[in-house]
Scaffold this motif. Structure first.
Motif, mmCIF file in Angstrom:
data_model
loop_
_atom_site.group_PDB
_atom_site.id
_atom_site.type_symbol
_atom_site.label_atom_id
_atom_site.label_comp_id
_atom_site.label_asym_id
_atom_site.label_seq_id
_atom_site.Cartn_x
_atom_site.Cartn_y
_atom_site.Cartn_z
ATOM 1 N N GLU A 1 0.825 -1.204 0.000
ATOM 2 C CA GLU A 1 0.000 0.000 0.000
ATOM 3 C C GLU A 1 0.866 1.263 0.000
ATOM 4 O O GLU A 1 0.528 2.260 -0.631
ATOM 5 C CB GLU A 1 -0.953 -0.008 1.196
ATOM 6 C CG GLU A 1 -2.054 -1.044 1.093
ATOM 7 C CD GLU A 1 -1.645 -2.449 1.531
ATOM 8 O OE1 GLU A 1 -0.440 -2.696 1.822
ATOM 9 O OE2 GLU A 1 -2.539 -3.319 1.581
ATOM 10 N N ILE B 1 -1.842 5.047 6.435
ATOM 11 C CA ILE B 1 -2.285 3.775 5.872
ATOM 12 C C ILE B 1 -2.262 2.761 7.004
ATOM 13 O O ILE B 1 -1.213 2.508 7.598
ATOM 14 C CB ILE B 1 -1.347 3.326 4.731
ATOM 15 C CG1 ILE B 1 -1.279 4.399 3.652
ATOM 16 C CG2 ILE B 1 -1.817 1.995 4.160
ATOM 17 C CD1 ILE B 1 -0.200 4.166 2.614
ATOM 18 N N SER C 1 -3.811 -1.136 8.411
ATOM 19 C CA SER C 1 -4.467 -2.397 8.049
ATOM 20 C C SER C 1 -4.734 -3.202 9.313
ATOM 21 O O SER C 1 -5.570 -2.822 10.118
ATOM 22 C CB SER C 1 -3.595 -3.177 7.062
ATOM 23 O OG SER C 1 -4.213 -4.379 6.693
#
Length: 112
Positions: free
Chosen positions: A22, A85, A87
């Motif tokens: 990402e 970002i 996750s």
């Protein structure tokens, strides 16, 4: 004829280590945006990230990774935009240059 000045934006990309793909995609998007007709010759997007292959962050012996990022890449609060970002995890504990322990480098960078 006066040529308009190109606007320069520093974009800090913050994330834990489990989102490498990402992070790469974020760099690719910034590069692609600069080539888009709407931005071309008008906007410069400068990614600021610790693992930039063009400008890697030196990791000093005896210093924490977070303090090396802060010293060599600069603080997120000094950038124009912060992209976080996230996750499966929110980051990991880190030490600042002054010895302060923080629960997450990613949260620290976003909170600045």
């Amino acid at each position: 004829m006066v040529v308009p000045k190109r606007m320069r934006f520093r974009v800090f990309i913050s994330s834990p280590g489990d989102v490498q793909d990402e992070r790469r995609m974020a760099r690719e998007v910034l590069d692609a945006l600069q080539s888009a007709p709407a931005f071309q010759d008008k906007v410069e997007l400068v990614p600021v990230l610790w693992d930039d292959p063009k400008h890697p962050t030196p990791l000093e012996a005896g210093a924490s990774g977070q303090s090396s990022v802060d010293r060599y890449q600069g603080l997120s609060k000094n950038c124009d935009l912060v992209v976080a970002i996230i996750s499966s995890r929110l980051g990991s504990p880190a030490l600042l240059a002054d010895g302060t322990s923080i629960p997450s480098g990613t949260v620290y960078e976003v909170d600045l």
